[in-house]
Design a protein around this motif. Structure first.
Motif, short mmCIF file in Angstrom:
data_model
loop_
_atom_site.label_atom_id
_atom_site.label_comp_id
_atom_site.label_asym_id
_atom_site.label_seq_id
_atom_site.Cartn_x
_atom_site.Cartn_y
_atom_site.Cartn_z
N HIS A 97 0.82 -1.21 0.00
CA HIS A 97 0.00 0.00 0.00
C HIS A 97 0.86 1.27 0.00
N HIS A 98 1.95 1.23 0.75
CA HIS A 98 2.81 2.41 0.88
C HIS A 98 3.91 2.46 -0.18
N GLY A 99 3.93 1.50 -1.08
CA GLY A 99 4.87 1.54 -2.19
C GLY A 99 6.33 1.35 -1.81
N LEU A 100 6.59 0.44 -0.88
CA LEU A 100 7.99 0.20 -0.48
C LEU A 100 8.84 -0.24 -1.67
N LYS A 101 10.08 0.22 -1.66
CA LYS A 101 10.99 -0.08 -2.76
C LYS A 101 11.86 -1.30 -2.50
N ALA A 102 11.86 -1.79 -1.25
CA ALA A 102 12.62 -3.01 -0.94
C ALA A 102 12.09 -3.62 0.35
N PHE A 103 11.85 -4.92 0.33
CA PHE A 103 11.33 -5.67 1.47
C PHE A 103 12.31 -6.83 1.68
N ILE A 104 13.17 -6.71 2.71
CA ILE A 104 14.17 -7.75 2.99
C ILE A 104 13.55 -8.74 3.97
N ASN A 105 13.35 -9.95 3.54
CA ASN A 105 12.61 -10.95 4.30
C ASN A 105 13.54 -12.01 4.89
N MET A 106 13.47 -12.17 6.22
CA MET A 106 14.25 -13.22 6.88
C MET A 106 13.49 -14.54 6.80
N SER A 107 14.12 -15.53 6.19
CA SER A 107 13.48 -16.83 6.00
C SER A 107 14.37 -17.93 6.57
N GLN A 108 14.35 -19.14 5.98
CA GLN A 108 15.14 -20.26 6.48
C GLN A 108 15.69 -21.06 5.32
N MET A 109 16.92 -21.60 5.50
CA MET A 109 17.59 -22.30 4.42
C MET A 109 16.85 -23.56 3.96
N THR A 110 16.14 -24.22 4.87
CA THR A 110 15.45 -25.46 4.51
C THR A 110 14.46 -25.24 3.37
N LEU A 111 13.99 -24.01 3.17
CA LEU A 111 13.02 -23.75 2.12
C LEU A 111 13.58 -24.01 0.73
N SER A 112 14.91 -24.01 0.60
CA SER A 112 15.51 -24.30 -0.70
C SER A 112 15.29 -25.74 -1.11
N GLN A 113 14.88 -26.59 -0.17
CA GLN A 113 14.60 -28.00 -0.47
C GLN A 113 13.10 -28.30 -0.40
N MET A 114 12.28 -27.25 -0.36
CA MET A 114 10.84 -27.42 -0.30
C MET A 114 10.19 -26.93 -1.60
N SER A 115 8.99 -27.43 -1.86
CA SER A 115 8.25 -27.04 -3.06
C SER A 115 6.77 -27.30 -2.82
N ILE A 116 5.96 -27.14 -3.82
CA ILE A 116 4.53 -27.38 -3.69
C ILE A 116 4.25 -28.85 -3.40
N THR A 117 5.22 -29.73 -3.67
CA THR A 117 5.03 -31.16 -3.40
C THR A 117 5.97 -31.70 -2.33
N GLU A 118 6.88 -30.89 -1.85
CA GLU A 118 7.86 -31.33 -0.84
C GLU A 118 7.84 -30.39 0.35
N THR A 119 7.64 -30.95 1.56
CA THR A 119 7.64 -30.13 2.76
C THR A 119 8.41 -30.87 3.85
N THR A 120 8.32 -30.41 5.08
CA THR A 120 8.93 -31.11 6.21
C THR A 120 7.86 -31.26 7.29
N ALA A 121 8.24 -31.92 8.38
CA ALA A 121 7.30 -32.10 9.49
C ALA A 121 7.18 -30.87 10.37
N SER A 122 7.98 -29.84 10.10
CA SER A 122 7.94 -28.62 10.90
C SER A 122 6.81 -27.70 10.45
N PRO A 123 5.89 -27.36 11.35
CA PRO A 123 4.85 -26.41 10.96
C PRO A 123 5.42 -25.03 10.64
N GLN A 124 6.55 -24.69 11.26
CA GLN A 124 7.18 -23.39 10.98
C GLN A 124 7.75 -23.35 9.57
N HIS A 125 8.36 -24.44 9.13
CA HIS A 125 8.87 -24.49 7.77
C HIS A 125 7.75 -24.25 6.76
N LYS A 126 6.61 -24.88 6.99
CA LYS A 126 5.48 -24.71 6.06
C LYS A 126 5.01 -23.25 6.06
#
Length: 305
Positions: A97-126
């Motif tokens: 809404h405010h037109g930010l020019k950059a949004f730096i998002n802290m995530s987790q490395m495990t997401l590089s091994q996840m996809s729409i068909t691959e997840t983990t047992a961690s609810p936080q990872h999902k």
């Protein structure tokens, strides 16, 4: 006048990513708006450093308007929580809404091994994975930062007691290799992105430590740093899980940590990048140096002997 940079989670513990990012930006002469959950001594400490402090809740719409209005760049970071996705989407909607020019998002490395068909047992990872999808769909100029496990959590919190009392690293990580990274190194990378975000928009970075080794190797690093023999003792995941529950940790967090243990045992954290060096020009902290800096935490006091 320059627009302030918004840093969420700025009142975290000393050494936490949000707080350290705030300190680094202020030292560079940047205007920083630090978002905190409560008005307390940590908020006042941020003011004393020179930050503009706003008190609010990531889940509250009005709070996010007050925090984001007038900013062009922001860092979004939030601790493990079952409300993580809702908070991310709320922040993203207001940022859009405010037109930010950059949004730096802290995530987790495990997401590089996840996809729409691959997840983990961690609810936080999902939740993290869904949050990244929502940010990508939003059209916001996003940079994802996916660090590996933090040294502070893995070693400073999880192993200090057993190292002090029995000279053992007691964790259920099996023989799996890992490349833990210091929060200060991740904060330096985030600060670099906030200061000059445009070349990085749309990219994803994976900060790691300088080595990927098993816990026996890191026990030797402890030994060198502390001047006494430290060994690694693998322990059963289920027993560790029960200990976490008995210590009063929330189920959401326990499920997440248990998953991390199993992923380590399966070799899923055996990954390493040069992203910290690339973004900051400085190599990440080694385990030996990290332990050396925190010697007192790993050493029994006279009263404990």
């Amino acid at each position: 006048m320059a627009n302030p940079i918004l840093v969420t989670g700025a009142a975290g513990r000393v050494g936490g990513v949000g707080r350290t990012v705030t300190e680094l930006l202020l030292k560079q002469g940047k205007l920083v708006r630090a978002m905190v959950r409560n008005e307390d001594e940590r908020a006042q400490a941020l003011r004393d450093m020179g930050a503009e402090v706003v008190v609010g809740n990531l889940l509250d719409l009005d709070s996010m308007h007050k925090a984001i209005a007038g900013c062009e760049t922001m860092y979004f970071g939030m601790s493990v929580s079952d409300t993580y996705l809702a908070a991310t989407v709320n922040a993203a909607a207001v940022a859009k809404h405010h037109g930010l020019k950059a949004f730096i998002n802290m995530s987790q490395m495990t997401l590089s091994q996840m996809s729409i068909t691959e997840t983990t047992a961690s609810p936080q990872h999902k939740l993290h994975w869904l949050a990244e999808q929502a940010l990508n769909w939003s059209g916001l100029p996003v940079v994802h930062v996916r660090p590996t496990v933090f040294l502070e959590g893995l070693f400073l919190i999880m192993t200090a007691d057993s190292v002090r009392k029995s000279n053992q690293i007691r964790l259920p990580f099996g023989e799996g290799k890992t490349s833990p990274v210091a929060a200060e190194d991740v904060a330096r990378a985030v600060a670099a992105l906030l200061v000059n975000p445009q070349p990085h928009i749309g990219k994803t970075y994976h900060p790691t430590g300088p080595q990927s080794e098993n816990l026996h190797f890191y026990a030797e690093e402890y030994s060198k740093a502390l001047g006494r023999t430290i060994t690694y003792q693998d322990i059963p995941v289920e027993g560790w899980r029960n200990w976490l529950l008995q210590s009063g940790q929330p189920m959401h967090l326990v499920d997440h940590l248990t998953t991390l243990a199993n992923l380590h045992r399966g070799g899923r954290f055996d990954r390493m990048t040069d992203d910290v060096l690339t973004l900051t020009g400085q190599a990440p902290l080694s385990v030996e140096e990290f332990v050396r800096r925190n010697t007192a935490t790993f050493t029994a006091s006279a009263k404990e002997v």
